[in-house]
Design an enzyme around this catalytic site. Sequence first.
Site, PDB file in Angstrom:
ATOM      1  N   HIS A   1       4.296  11.083  -8.270  1.00 46.45           N
ATOM      2  CA  HIS A   1       2.958  11.679  -8.126  1.00 46.45           C
ATOM      3  C   HIS A   1       1.940  10.757  -8.774  1.00 46.45           C
ATOM      4  O   HIS A   1       2.074  10.423  -9.962  1.00 46.45           O
ATOM      5  CB  HIS A   1       2.909  13.055  -8.789  1.00 46.45           C
TER       6      HIS A   1
ATOM      7  N   HIS B   1      -2.380   9.584  -9.185  1.00 46.63           N
ATOM      8  CA  HIS B   1      -3.792   9.932  -9.068  1.00 46.63           C
ATOM      9  C   HIS B   1      -4.573   8.722  -8.554  1.00 46.63           C
ATOM     10  O   HIS B   1      -5.706   8.481  -8.972  1.00 46.63           O
ATOM     11  CB  HIS B   1      -4.350  10.380 -10.418  1.00 46.63           C
TER      12      HIS B   1
ATOM     13  N   GLU C   1       0.097  -3.142   9.975  1.00 47.81           N
ATOM     14  CA  GLU C   1       1.427  -3.692   9.749  1.00 47.81           C
ATOM     15  C   GLU C   1       2.198  -2.956   8.651  1.00 47.81           C
ATOM     16  O   GLU C   1       3.408  -2.747   8.761  1.00 47.81           O
ATOM     17  CB  GLU C   1       1.313  -5.182   9.403  1.00 47.81           C
TER      18      GLU C   1
END
Length: 245
Positions: free
Chosen positions: A111, A113, A146
């Site tokens: 996780h 930010h 890409e």
Amino acid sequence: MDSSASSGDSMDTLITSPSPSHPANHICVLCRNFYTLGWVTGTGGGVSIKHGPHIFIAPSGVQKELMQPADMFVMEHATRAYLRKPPVLKPSACTPLFLAAFDRGAGCCIHTHSQWAVLVTLLVERDALRQGSSTADLCFEVERIEQIKGIPKGRGKEGMLGYYDRLKIPIIPNTAHEEDLTQSLEAAMERYPDTYAVLVLRHGVYVWGDNVQKAKTQAESLDYIFRLAVEMRRLELPWTDQNTN
């Protein structure tokens, strides 16, 4: 997830190993690396790794660049019971969301930010508001980039996405408390069964993979794509053929 498990020296064997690939050591290295990228500043963000029947979780409220193996929480996946709880630290508020990924077969969940992740959610939200569309089911979509090749096609599917494939990352609304995101994240996983990430509006992103290496690769690839998408929008370049920006 309460438990009467001991947090004393007898349980320290769970987080003690000379191997750099041991989850307790690996999480510390990842957090230090992610801190330098600006992904986990101010104690935000987190990493969790599933190793056999155990889940290793970075604590809440600890400076990620200073984290040590002794700071790790260890949970038994099957029972949700903590086997090791550092006495002066709090469990990560991300834990229920990490578990949602592990329940679907992930081996690692990250996780962050990331500012680029946050900006992408704001751009998608603004597009929906300008078009008079609902903001209840937002999704970031991009193609012909890409780096999309760094993302798998989906669980149970062989190979990676291709240059001409469209990458779709669902966006869920933010909440005042991290754990309250769980239901929305699980619902997004059901709506988008091939996704390996969920963006959180004005907050960040959750990324998971079959193992640590894959989760890290996918998090890096996605952050590259998010940053590129923000710059593309600034230059008035479309994300998809159907998107006029």
